[in-house]
Design a protein around this motif. Structure first.
Motif, PDB file in Angstrom:
ATOM      1  N   GLY A 105       0.815  -1.128   0.105  1.00  0.00           N
ATOM      2  CA  GLY A 105      -0.016  -0.089   0.112  1.00  0.00           C
ATOM      3  C   GLY A 105       1.016   1.233   0.083  1.00  0.00           C
ATOM      4  N   ASP A 106       0.506   2.266   0.780  1.00  0.00           N
ATOM      5  CA  ASP A 106       1.064   3.621   0.764  1.00  0.00           C
ATOM      6  C   ASP A 106       2.394   3.580   1.742  1.00  0.00           C
ATOM      7  N   ARG A 107       2.801   2.460   2.219  1.00  0.00           N
ATOM      8  CA  ARG A 107       3.984   2.369   3.193  1.00  0.00           C
ATOM      9  C   ARG A 107       5.228   2.517   2.194  1.00  0.00           C
ATOM     10  N   GLU A 108       6.422   3.333   2.570  1.00  0.00           N
ATOM     11  CA  GLU A 108       7.558   3.319   1.898  1.00  0.00           C
ATOM     12  C   GLU A 108       8.068   2.239   1.895  1.00  0.00           C
ATOM     13  N   LEU A 109       8.592   1.693   0.536  1.00  0.00           N
ATOM     14  CA  LEU A 109       9.401   0.578   0.524  1.00  0.00           C
ATOM     15  C   LEU A 109      11.041   1.026   0.639  1.00  0.00           C
ATOM     16  N   ALA A 110      11.601   0.234   1.470  1.00  0.00           N
ATOM     17  CA  ALA A 110      13.088   0.693   1.697  1.00  0.00           C
ATOM     18  C   ALA A 110      13.761  -0.861   2.275  1.00  0.00           C
ATOM     19  N   GLU A 111      14.964  -0.781   1.918  1.00  0.00           N
ATOM     20  CA  GLU A 111      15.773  -1.819   2.590  1.00  0.00           C
ATOM     21  C   GLU A 111      15.758  -1.905   3.902  1.00  0.00           C
ATOM     22  N   GLY A 112      15.509  -2.846   4.557  1.00  0.00           N
ATOM     23  CA  GLY A 112      15.045  -2.996   6.160  1.00  0.00           C
ATOM     24  C   GLY A 112      13.540  -3.068   6.586  1.00  0.00           C
ATOM     25  N   PHE A 113      12.924  -2.718   5.206  1.00  0.00           N
ATOM     26  CA  PHE A 113      11.450  -2.845   5.933  1.00  0.00           C
ATOM     27  C   PHE A 113      10.960  -4.146   6.151  1.00  0.00           C
ATOM     28  N   ASN A 114      10.204  -4.199   7.277  1.00  0.00           N
ATOM     29  CA  ASN A 114       9.671  -5.635   7.672  1.00  0.00           C
ATOM     30  C   ASN A 114       8.237  -5.814   7.267  1.00  0.00           C
ATOM     31  N   VAL A 115       8.107  -7.139   6.866  1.00  0.00           N
ATOM     32  CA  VAL A 115       6.899  -7.703   6.344  1.00  0.00           C
ATOM     33  C   VAL A 115       6.389  -8.776   7.105  1.00  0.00           C
ATOM     34  N   GLU A 116       5.210  -9.175   6.788  1.00  0.00           N
ATOM     35  CA  GLU A 116       4.833 -10.325   7.546  1.00  0.00           C
ATOM     36  C   GLU A 116       3.704 -11.073   6.467  1.00  0.00           C
ATOM     37  N   THR A 117       4.070 -12.440   6.379  1.00  0.00           N
ATOM     38  CA  THR A 117       3.142 -13.172   5.388  1.00  0.00           C
ATOM     39  C   THR A 117       1.636 -13.259   6.013  1.00  0.00           C
ATOM     40  N   GLU A 118       0.876 -13.716   5.263  1.00  0.00           N
ATOM     41  CA  GLU A 118      -0.486 -14.041   5.699  1.00  0.00           C
ATOM     42  C   GLU A 118      -0.595 -15.044   6.792  1.00  0.00           C
ATOM     43  N   ASP A 119       0.313 -15.835   6.833  1.00  0.00           N
ATOM     44  CA  ASP A 119       0.498 -16.949   7.935  1.00  0.00           C
ATOM     45  C   ASP A 119       1.243 -16.421   9.133  1.00  0.00           C
ATOM     46  N   GLY A 120       1.684 -15.035   9.111  1.00  0.00           N
ATOM     47  CA  GLY A 120       2.206 -14.446  10.310  1.00  0.00           C
ATOM     48  C   GLY A 120       3.830 -14.582  10.350  1.00  0.00           C
ATOM     49  N   LEU A 121       4.436 -15.199   9.169  1.00  0.00           N
ATOM     50  CA  LEU A 121       6.076 -15.323   9.175  1.00  0.00           C
ATOM     51  C   LEU A 121       6.669 -13.952   8.872  1.00  0.00           C
ATOM     52  N   PRO A 122       7.582 -13.380   9.826  1.00  0.00           N
ATOM     53  CA  PRO A 122       8.054 -12.266   9.445  1.00  0.00           C
ATOM     54  C   PRO A 122       9.214 -12.447   8.585  1.00  0.00           C
ATOM     55  N   GLY A 123       9.323 -11.117   7.823  1.00  0.00           N
ATOM     56  CA  GLY A 123      10.706 -11.080   6.832  1.00  0.00           C
ATOM     57  C   GLY A 123      11.120  -9.794   6.751  1.00  0.00           C
ATOM     58  N   GLU A 124      12.361  -9.440   6.229  1.00  0.00           N
ATOM     59  CA  GLU A 124      12.984  -8.272   6.176  1.00  0.00           C
ATOM     60  C   GLU A 124      13.345  -7.951   4.662  1.00  0.00           C
TER      61      GLU A 124
END
Length: 156
Positions: A105-124
């Motif tokens: 969405g409108d969040r800024e994409l940058a290295e180090g940005f934290n995401v989470e899959t629909e299953d709750g798995l965190p990633g960077e």
């Protein structure tokens, strides 16, 4: 009373990496001293209360608590396979950049940005190119041997 595999346990602890770096602690003064309080400003550094067998703590720590009693102290070393696993390239994923940007969405994409899959798995986000985004889903402590200094404060 010796701890069994379904007890609720309260422990104070400090976790260190092989080089002595403190990566986690329940000691508020130590957290302040090593800067963990600034990395986690919302966090309350207090003893950990956990029900064994709930999956809330790593396997190696859970196993080591069995048989301990209130007042016991122990320093233990936990290998990666009993902690957060080995670091593996299979946990690195490539995404189409356009699709990824649409997804966040409108969040800024940058290295180090934290995401989470629909299953709750965190990633960077590790790398961004004009066409793709590379996300690392390895736990930040994957591949690390962890040393814990623990004290059992309560058992129920």
């Amino acid at each position: 009373m010796a701890i069994t595999d379904e007890d609720s346990v309260t422990i104070s602890y400090t976790g260190r990496l092989d080089d002595g770096t403190v990566f986690d602690t329940s000691d508020e003064d130590l957290a302040r001293e090593v800067g963990l309080d600034q990395e986690n400003p919302e966090r309350d550094f207090k003893p950990l209360e956990v029900k064994l067998g709930s999956g809330r703590i790593i396997e190696g720590l859970s196993e080591e608590l069995i048989g301990m009693t209130v007042g016991d102290e122990k320093t233990l070393t936990i290998p990666p396979e009993k902690a957060y696993g080995e670091y593996t390239d299979e946990r690195i994923a490539d995404y189409d950049r356009g699709d990824f940007e649409e997804m966040i969405g409108d969040r800024e994409l940058a290295e180090g940005f934290n995401v989470e899959t629909e299953d709750g798995l965190p990633g960077e986000v590790k790398e961004i190119t004009p066409d793709e985004v590379v996300v690392d889903f390895n736990h930040e402590l994957a591949g690390e041997t962890l040393t814990f200094e623990i004290e059992v404060l309560d058992v129920e």
